[in-house]
Write a protein that holds these residues in place. Structure first.
Motif, PDB file in Angstrom:
ATOM      1  N   LEU A  91       0.833  -1.200   0.000  1.00 31.89           N
ATOM      2  CA  LEU A  91       0.000   0.000   0.000  1.00 31.89           C
ATOM      3  C   LEU A  91       0.871   1.255   0.000  1.00 31.89           C
ATOM      4  CD1 LEU A  91      -3.021   0.628   0.003  1.00 31.89           C
ATOM      5  CD2 LEU A  91      -2.878   0.854   2.472  1.00 31.89           C
ATOM      6  N   GLN A  92       0.703   2.096  -1.028  1.00 27.51           N
ATOM      7  CA  GLN A  92       1.509   3.306  -1.165  1.00 27.51           C
ATOM      8  C   GLN A  92       0.709   4.587  -0.994  1.00 27.51           C
ATOM      9  OE1 GLN A  92       3.668   3.172  -4.850  1.00 27.51           O
ATOM     10  NE2 GLN A  92       4.352   1.091  -4.498  1.00 27.51           N
ATOM     11  N   VAL A  93      -0.608   4.504  -1.159  1.00 29.80           N
ATOM     12  CA  VAL A  93      -1.457   5.694  -1.078  1.00 29.80           C
ATOM     13  C   VAL A  93      -2.640   5.414  -0.156  1.00 29.80           C
ATOM     14  CG1 VAL A  93      -2.955   7.258  -2.377  1.00 29.80           C
ATOM     15  CG2 VAL A  93      -0.853   6.392  -3.430  1.00 29.80           C
ATOM     16  N   VAL A  94      -2.824   6.284   0.824  1.00 28.33           N
ATOM     17  CA  VAL A  94      -4.010   6.249   1.675  1.00 28.33           C
ATOM     18  C   VAL A  94      -4.534   7.678   1.733  1.00 28.33           C
ATOM     19  CG1 VAL A  94      -4.935   5.878   3.996  1.00 28.33           C
ATOM     20  CG2 VAL A  94      -3.237   4.301   3.070  1.00 28.33           C
ATOM     21  N   SER A  95      -5.772   7.850   1.281  1.00 29.13           N
ATOM     22  CA  SER A  95      -6.405   9.164   1.298  1.00 29.13           C
ATOM     23  C   SER A  95      -7.801   9.009   1.877  1.00 29.13           C
ATOM     24  CB  SER A  95      -6.464   9.732  -0.125  1.00 29.13           C
ATOM     25  OG  SER A  95      -7.045  11.014  -0.101  1.00 29.13           O
ATOM     26  N   LEU A 155       4.329   3.884   2.405  1.00 29.91           N
ATOM     27  CA  LEU A 155       3.477   4.991   1.963  1.00 29.91           C
ATOM     28  C   LEU A 155       4.275   6.090   1.276  1.00 29.91           C
ATOM     29  CD1 LEU A 155       0.892   5.643   4.819  1.00 29.91           C
ATOM     30  CD2 LEU A 155       0.533   4.573   2.599  1.00 29.91           C
ATOM     31  N   ARG A 156       3.735   6.534   0.147  1.00 33.29           N
ATOM     32  CA  ARG A 156       4.274   7.683  -0.594  1.00 33.29           C
ATOM     33  C   ARG A 156       3.333   8.880  -0.452  1.00 33.29           C
ATOM     34  NH1 ARG A 156       9.424   6.617  -1.667  1.00 33.29           N
ATOM     35  NH2 ARG A 156       9.716   4.636  -2.710  1.00 33.29           N
ATOM     36  N   THR A 157       2.030   8.586  -0.306  1.00 35.19           N
ATOM     37  CA  THR A 157       1.019   9.632  -0.195  1.00 35.19           C
ATOM     38  C   THR A 157       0.069   9.287   0.946  1.00 35.19           C
ATOM     39  OG1 THR A 157       1.101  10.037  -2.577  1.00 35.19           O
ATOM     40  CG2 THR A 157      -0.847  10.827  -1.411  1.00 35.19           C
ATOM     41  N   LEU A 158      -0.157  10.263   1.819  1.00 27.67           N
ATOM     42  CA  LEU A 158      -1.096  10.093   2.924  1.00 27.67           C
ATOM     43  C   LEU A 158      -1.944  11.341   3.035  1.00 27.67           C
ATOM     44  CD1 LEU A 158      -2.167   8.512   5.393  1.00 27.67           C
ATOM     45  CD2 LEU A 158      -0.350   9.579   6.742  1.00 27.67           C
TER      46      LEU A 158
END
Length: 161
Positions: free
Chosen positions: A91-95, A116-119
């Protein structure tokens, strides 16, 4: 004893190969890989069902494994959901937007193993301490959206820059 019962049909044939495989750790390693992939598939299925239930979207890699989660109305997201999301190794993106139910403790349920790369955690109850935890837990993070979080002060900016 159980091992000798299982291997009895092979006695006198390929016993040395079986013992070698066990001694070298090949058999347990092979079983472990199969178990790990089954656990990952189970976690992915559970996440897919939960994200769908929450009205969110799931991005997947070519192999079908989840790489991103976007939930526009995060009012139903719980710490258990974040814990479930944290079990996805790729999982790299959680929004998660508009999620007043997420505070620092719930955020920490996400864990620290994700690449993660994007949160994005917007309109939540996250405080300066939660922002500091994010910065310490996800060193590879490239994008962070903590907009509309009224509990954050200038101290949060110091910890994430």
């Amino acid at each position: 004893m159980l091992l000798s019962v299982l291997l009895r049909p092979f006695l006198g044939r390929r016993l040395s190969l079986c013992w070698f495989a066990l001694a070298a750790g090949w058999l347990p390693a092979a079983l472990g890989v199969a178990a790990d992939s089954a656990v990952a598939a189970s976690a992915a299925a559970a996440v897919t069902a939960r994200v769908t239930e929450l009205g969110g979207r799931l991005a997947t890699a070519a192999d079908g494994s989840p790489t991103g989660i976007t939930i526009s109305d995060g009012s139903g997201v719980t710490a258990d959901d974040l814990r479930l999301f944290g079990d996805l190794p790729g999982l790299q993106v959680v929004s998660i937007l508009n999620c007043r139910t997420i505070d620092d403790a719930a955020l920490e349920a996400l864990g620290t193993r994700l690449p993660l790369r994007t949160l994005g955690i917007t309109n939540s109850a996250v405080t300066d301490a939660g922002a500091a935890w994010i910065a310490a837990s996800f060193p590879e993070l490239e994008e962070l959206d903590l907009s509309s979080n009224t509990n954050l002060t200038g101290a949060a900016m110091k910890s994430i820059t």
